[in-house]
Scaffold this motif. Structure first.
Motif, PDB file in Angstrom:
ATOM      1  N   THR A   4     -11.527  -5.785  14.890  1.00 20.26           N
ATOM      2  CA  THR A   4     -10.372  -6.453  14.374  1.00 20.26           C
ATOM      3  C   THR A   4     -10.078  -6.040  13.165  1.00 20.26           C
ATOM      4  OG1 THR A   4     -11.795  -7.922  13.359  1.00 20.26           O
ATOM      5  CG2 THR A   4     -11.155  -8.677  15.428  1.00 20.26           C
ATOM      6  N   SER A   5      -8.798  -6.147  12.622  1.00 24.47           N
ATOM      7  CA  SER A   5      -8.458  -5.582  11.474  1.00 24.47           C
ATOM      8  C   SER A   5      -9.003  -5.941  10.059  1.00 24.47           C
ATOM      9  CB  SER A   5      -6.871  -6.194  11.050  1.00 24.47           C
ATOM     10  OG  SER A   5      -5.762  -5.881  12.123  1.00 24.47           O
ATOM     11  N   ARG A   7      -9.274  -4.319   6.191  1.00 30.09           N
ATOM     12  CA  ARG A   7      -8.302  -4.174   4.754  1.00 30.09           C
ATOM     13  C   ARG A   7      -7.731  -2.757   4.835  1.00 30.09           C
ATOM     14  NH1 ARG A   7     -11.592  -2.609  -0.034  1.00 30.09           N
ATOM     15  NH2 ARG A   7     -13.718  -2.099   0.973  1.00 30.09           N
ATOM     16  N   TYR A   8      -6.516  -2.666   4.191  1.00 31.58           N
ATOM     17  CA  TYR A   8      -6.093  -1.554   3.595  1.00 31.58           C
ATOM     18  C   TYR A   8      -6.593  -1.268   2.381  1.00 31.58           C
ATOM     19  CZ  TYR A   8      -2.483   1.902   1.832  1.00 31.58           C
ATOM     20  OH  TYR A   8      -2.042   3.092   1.202  1.00 31.58           O
ATOM     21  N   PHE A  20      -8.947   2.796   5.299  1.00 35.68           N
ATOM     22  CA  PHE A  20      -8.755   1.318   5.560  1.00 35.68           C
ATOM     23  C   PHE A  20      -9.991   0.975   6.276  1.00 35.68           C
ATOM     24  CE2 PHE A  20      -7.363   3.889   9.183  1.00 35.68           C
ATOM     25  CZ  PHE A  20      -7.655   3.300  10.368  1.00 35.68           C
ATOM     26  N   MET A  22     -12.083  -1.718   9.529  1.00 34.91           N
ATOM     27  CA  MET A  22     -11.714  -2.571  10.560  1.00 34.91           C
ATOM     28  C   MET A  22     -13.014  -3.311  10.639  1.00 34.91           C
ATOM     29  SD  MET A  22      -9.443  -0.619  13.255  1.00 34.91           S
ATOM     30  CE  MET A  22      -9.193  -1.976  14.099  1.00 34.91           C
ATOM     31  N   GLU A  28     -18.142  -4.380   8.142  1.00 37.05           N
ATOM     32  CA  GLU A  28     -16.941  -3.447   7.820  1.00 37.05           C
ATOM     33  C   GLU A  28     -17.154  -1.790   8.419  1.00 37.05           C
ATOM     34  OE1 GLU A  28     -13.810  -3.578   4.347  1.00 37.05           O
ATOM     35  OE2 GLU A  28     -15.866  -2.989   3.802  1.00 37.05           O
ATOM     36  N   ARG A  60       0.323   0.144  11.738  1.00 32.68           N
ATOM     37  CA  ARG A  60      -0.789  -0.580  11.856  1.00 32.68           C
ATOM     38  C   ARG A  60      -1.358  -0.793  13.169  1.00 32.68           C
ATOM     39  NH1 ARG A  60      -3.316  -4.215   7.512  1.00 32.68           N
ATOM     40  NH2 ARG A  60      -5.356  -3.869   7.766  1.00 32.68           N
ATOM     41  N   ASP A  61      -0.588  -1.159  14.377  1.00 35.28           N
ATOM     42  CA  ASP A  61      -1.050  -1.534  15.584  1.00 35.28           C
ATOM     43  C   ASP A  61      -1.665  -0.238  16.215  1.00 35.28           C
ATOM     44  OD1 ASP A  61      -0.787  -4.483  15.128  1.00 35.28           O
ATOM     45  OD2 ASP A  61       0.979  -4.338  16.118  1.00 35.28           O
ATOM     46  N   GLU A  64      -4.825   1.272  14.632  1.00 34.75           N
ATOM     47  CA  GLU A  64      -6.052   0.322  14.630  1.00 34.75           C
ATOM     48  C   GLU A  64      -6.362   0.406  16.126  1.00 34.75           C
ATOM     49  OE1 GLU A  64      -5.224  -3.469  12.918  1.00 34.75           O
ATOM     50  OE2 GLU A  64      -5.935  -2.875  11.095  1.00 34.75           O
TER      51      GLU A  64
END
Length: 92
Positions: A4-5, A7-8, A20, A22, A28, A60-61, A64
């Protein structure tokens, strides 16, 4: 293994990468994408350093999704192990 996402983190100008993260069940995972890969994805003029965060957010999509694919394939690099995306990772 569902990522999942995260942080930048930011632009590392000297290496021309955007850092970044995930998350895999709260763990993390460090990730990076080259600025040339982001420019390749947008197929436009090269973004300026101050535009990189906005560019990352727009892409981003896609970024990722590719990072998740490399994660599932256990294509880790570096120390600590992480996911590194380059232009070649987005070519057909």
């Amino acid at each position: 293994m569902m990522l999942t996402s995260g942080r930048y983190i930011g632009l590392e100008y000297d290496r021309m990468i955007v850092l970044f993260s995930m998350l895999d069940a709260g763990k993390e995972i460090p990730c990076a994408i080259s600025t040339s890969a982001m420019d390749y994805l947008e197929r436009g003029p090269q973004a300026r350093p101050e535009q990189r965060e906005a560019q990352f957010i727009r892409l981003r999509d896609c970024i990722e999704a590719r990072a998740a694919s490399k994660y599932r394939a256990t294509e880790f690099e570096g120390s600590p192990p992480g996911i590194v995306l380059r232009s070649i990772d987005f070519r057909p």
